[in-house]
Design a protein around this motif. Structure first.
Motif, PDB file in Angstrom:
ATOM      1  N   ASP A  46       0.827  -1.210   0.000  1.00 48.99           N
ATOM      2  CA  ASP A  46       0.000   0.000   0.000  1.00 48.99           C
ATOM      3  C   ASP A  46       0.859   1.257   0.000  1.00 48.99           C
ATOM      4  O   ASP A  46       0.390   2.334  -0.380  1.00 48.99           O
ATOM      5  N   ASP A  47       2.082   1.128   0.468  1.00 42.49           N
ATOM      6  CA  ASP A  47       3.039   2.252   0.501  1.00 42.49           C
ATOM      7  C   ASP A  47       4.140   1.937  -0.496  1.00 42.49           C
ATOM      8  O   ASP A  47       5.098   1.235  -0.172  1.00 42.49           O
ATOM      9  N   VAL A  48       4.003   2.443  -1.712  1.00 41.99           N
ATOM     10  CA  VAL A  48       4.936   2.088  -2.780  1.00 41.99           C
ATOM     11  C   VAL A  48       6.371   2.497  -2.458  1.00 41.99           C
ATOM     12  O   VAL A  48       7.289   1.681  -2.593  1.00 41.99           O
ATOM     13  N   PRO A  49       6.636   3.740  -2.027  1.00 43.88           N
ATOM     14  CA  PRO A  49       8.026   4.104  -1.709  1.00 43.88           C
ATOM     15  C   PRO A  49       8.640   3.213  -0.630  1.00 43.88           C
ATOM     16  O   PRO A  49       9.803   2.823  -0.725  1.00 43.88           O
ATOM     17  N   ALA A  50       7.857   2.887   0.398  1.00 42.25           N
ATOM     18  CA  ALA A  50       8.362   2.032   1.470  1.00 42.25           C
ATOM     19  C   ALA A  50       8.642   0.633   0.948  1.00 42.25           C
ATOM     20  O   ALA A  50       9.619  -0.013   1.349  1.00 42.25           O
ATOM     21  N   SER A  51       7.798   0.157   0.043  1.00 43.69           N
ATOM     22  CA  SER A  51       7.998  -1.171  -0.550  1.00 43.69           C
ATOM     23  C   SER A  51       9.275  -1.204  -1.379  1.00 43.69           C
ATOM     24  O   SER A  51      10.072  -2.142  -1.271  1.00 43.69           O
ATOM     25  N   LEU A  52       9.460  -0.192  -2.219  1.00 42.34           N
ATOM     26  CA  LEU A  52      10.664  -0.137  -3.047  1.00 42.34           C
ATOM     27  C   LEU A  52      11.910  -0.133  -2.180  1.00 42.34           C
ATOM     28  O   LEU A  52      12.897  -0.819  -2.473  1.00 42.34           O
ATOM     29  N   ASP A  53      11.870   0.616  -1.091  1.00 43.66           N
ATOM     30  CA  ASP A  53      13.026   0.705  -0.194  1.00 43.66           C
ATOM     31  C   ASP A  53      13.284  -0.625   0.509  1.00 43.66           C
ATOM     32  O   ASP A  53      14.415  -1.119   0.531  1.00 43.66           O
ATOM     33  N   ALA A  54      12.239  -1.228   1.066  1.00 40.89           N
ATOM     34  CA  ALA A  54      12.408  -2.478   1.817  1.00 40.89           C
ATOM     35  C   ALA A  54      12.845  -3.623   0.921  1.00 40.89           C
ATOM     36  O   ALA A  54      13.633  -4.487   1.333  1.00 40.89           O
ATOM     37  N   LEU A  55      12.349  -3.634  -0.308  1.00 42.66           N
ATOM     38  CA  LEU A  55      12.650  -4.735  -1.229  1.00 42.66           C
ATOM     39  C   LEU A  55      13.890  -4.479  -2.070  1.00 42.66           C
ATOM     40  O   LEU A  55      14.286  -5.358  -2.854  1.00 42.66           O
ATOM     41  N   GLY A  56      14.491  -3.303  -1.927  1.00 46.74           N
ATOM     42  CA  GLY A  56      15.700  -2.990  -2.688  1.00 46.74           C
ATOM     43  C   GLY A  56      15.429  -2.823  -4.169  1.00 46.74           C
ATOM     44  O   GLY A  56      16.260  -3.206  -5.004  1.00 46.74           O
ATOM     45  N   LEU A  57      14.294  -2.229  -4.519  1.00 46.41           N
ATOM     46  CA  LEU A  57      13.897  -2.063  -5.909  1.00 46.41           C
ATOM     47  C   LEU A  57      14.025  -0.608  -6.347  1.00 46.41           C
ATOM     48  O   LEU A  57      14.008   0.304  -5.524  1.00 46.41           O
ATOM     49  N   SER A  58      14.111  -0.405  -7.650  1.00 40.53           N
ATOM     50  CA  SER A  58      14.129   0.940  -8.200  1.00 40.53           C
ATOM     51  C   SER A  58      12.705   1.328  -8.615  1.00 40.53           C
ATOM     52  O   SER A  58      11.799   0.479  -8.660  1.00 40.53           O
ATOM     53  N   GLU A  59      12.506   2.592  -8.939  1.00 40.83           N
ATOM     54  CA  GLU A  59      11.183   3.054  -9.341  1.00 40.83           C
ATOM     55  C   GLU A  59      10.721   2.375 -10.625  1.00 40.83           C
ATOM     56  O   GLU A  59       9.521   2.268 -10.879  1.00 40.83           O
ATOM     57  N   ARG A  60      11.651   1.925 -11.442  1.00 39.96           N
ATOM     58  CA  ARG A  60      11.292   1.230 -12.678  1.00 39.96           C
ATOM     59  C   ARG A  60      10.709  -0.154 -12.406  1.00 39.96           C
ATOM     60  O   ARG A  60      10.160  -0.788 -13.307  1.00 39.96           O
ATOM     61  N   GLN A  61      10.841  -0.634 -11.161  1.00 41.11           N
ATOM     62  CA  GLN A  61      10.349  -1.966 -10.806  1.00 41.11           C
ATOM     63  C   GLN A  61       9.065  -1.908  -9.982  1.00 41.11           C
ATOM     64  O   GLN A  61       8.735  -2.834  -9.256  1.00 41.11           O
ATOM     65  N   VAL A  62       8.324  -0.815 -10.146  1.00 40.91           N
ATOM     66  CA  VAL A  62       7.109  -0.639  -9.354  1.00 40.91           C
ATOM     67  C   VAL A  62       6.084  -1.737  -9.635  1.00 40.91           C
ATOM     68  O   VAL A  62       5.237  -2.055  -8.779  1.00 40.91           O
ATOM     69  N   GLU A  63       6.154  -2.361 -10.808  1.00 46.75           N
ATOM     70  CA  GLU A  63       5.236  -3.446 -11.123  1.00 46.75           C
ATOM     71  C   GLU A  63       5.384  -4.601 -10.135  1.00 46.75           C
ATOM     72  O   GLU A  63       4.413  -5.317  -9.845  1.00 46.75           O
ATOM     73  N   GLU A  64       6.589  -4.779  -9.597  1.00 43.28           N
ATOM     74  CA  GLU A  64       6.811  -5.831  -8.607  1.00 43.28           C
ATOM     75  C   GLU A  64       6.006  -5.552  -7.339  1.00 43.28           C
ATOM     76  O   GLU A  64       5.510  -6.469  -6.682  1.00 43.28           O
ATOM     77  N   VAL A  65       5.882  -4.286  -6.984  1.00 46.70           N
ATOM     78  CA  VAL A  65       5.085  -3.910  -5.816  1.00 46.70           C
ATOM     79  C   VAL A  65       3.611  -4.190  -6.080  1.00 46.70           C
ATOM     80  O   VAL A  65       2.874  -4.653  -5.194  1.00 46.70           O
ATOM     81  N   ARG A  66       3.165  -3.935  -7.313  1.00 46.71           N
ATOM     82  CA  ARG A  66       1.770  -4.212  -7.660  1.00 46.71           C
ATOM     83  C   ARG A  66       1.470  -5.710  -7.525  1.00 46.71           C
ATOM     84  O   ARG A  66       0.382  -6.102  -7.119  1.00 46.71           O
ATOM     85  N   ARG A  67       2.430  -6.534  -7.884  1.00 44.46           N
ATOM     86  CA  ARG A  67       2.237  -7.975  -7.723  1.00 44.46           C
ATOM     87  C   ARG A  67       2.007  -8.317  -6.258  1.00 44.46           C
ATOM     88  O   ARG A  67       1.128  -9.133  -5.929  1.00 44.46           O
TER      89      ARG A  67
END
Length: 247
Positions: A46-67
């Motif tokens: 639900d918190d995309v920036p927090a997800s990217l940070d915790a999972l070590g992802l870049s903004e280009r990998q936001v689709e992974e958060v949607r999954r």
């Protein structure tokens, strides 16, 4: 025999199975931990920036958060069809005969940061979570999985061939497992650790073990199967093997 594969960061999309049903997965004793992690992961999404940070992802990998956000509602696929990448290309499950596929489903399992361990037929959705992750409110996955996953794996009476990478091996130790590493050897005989192609050779070995007509029951059996598959495998100890690749 249990051949324990590492997962892959990349996973196939979609699937034709019903949404995730933890009660239908193998090793139901792991379900409380699975539910805890799946709930935390989907809530974090639900918190995309927090997800990217915790999972070590870049903004280009936001689709992974949607999954991860769709974890409980997305279609599922058998685990051996969900994971993709170099190792799974070499394993090449789609090309197995029906009899070989049945053996693969019985003999192969995948280590998972989210599910602990899944068997070949376990229906799972696409997700993103790595073994070295520390989830907010949960902590390092090693600390979460070791107390519950190690007893499950220790109870395995069959020969265990451990092909996991370091981050996933850290989630649960398996005393007595046969470990495998891959080294390249140049013309002078000098050897070094193989990185990328390590996965391909492990995938080739896993395929050979899945296809073997007689189920391997010892280290010597594993060596024989590997040799028949054209792999150069050496014994480094009682339960340690090395695949040697000519550079």
């Amino acid at each position: 025999m249990l051949v324990l594969l590492p997962p892959s960061e990349t996973k196939s999309a979609g699937g034709s199975g019903a949404p995730l049903d933890l009660s239908a997965l193998s090793h139901p004793e792991l379900n409380p931990t699975r539910e805890r992690l799946a709930t935390a992961l989907s809530t974090l999404a639900d918190d995309v920036p927090a997800s990217l940070d915790a999972l070590g992802l870049s903004e280009r990998q936001v689709e992974e958060v949607r999954r991860n956000a769709e974890l409980w509602d997305a279609p599922t696929a058998p685990a051996l069809e969900r994971y993709t990448g170099v190792l799974y290309d070499a394993l090449d499950v789609p090309s197995l005969s029906p009899a070989e596929r049945k053996q693969a489903d019985a003999r192969l399992a995948v280590a998972s940061a989210l599910f602990g361990i899944v068997r070949g037929t376990d229906a799972i959705p696409a997700y993103r979570l790595s073994g070295g992750t520390s989830l907010p409110g949960i902590g390092p996955l090693r600390s979460v999985w070791r107390p519950v996953l190690e007893p499950v794996l220790a109870a395995t009476d069959d020969l265990v061939v451990d092909l996991r990478s370091g981050a996933y091996a850290a989630l649960a130790r398996i005393p007595g497992a046969v470990t495998v590493r891959v080294l390249s050897e140049d013309a002078t005989g000098k050897r070094k650790v193989v990185s990328h192609h390590n996965k391909a050779h492990k995938g080739t070995l896993a395929r050979a073990l899945a296809q073997a007509p007689a189920e391997p029951e010892s280290v010597d059996d594993v060596l024989a199967v590997a040799s028949d598959a054209g792999l150069q495998v050496e014994r480094e100890g009682d339960r340690a093997l090395c695949v040697v690749v000519r550079a």
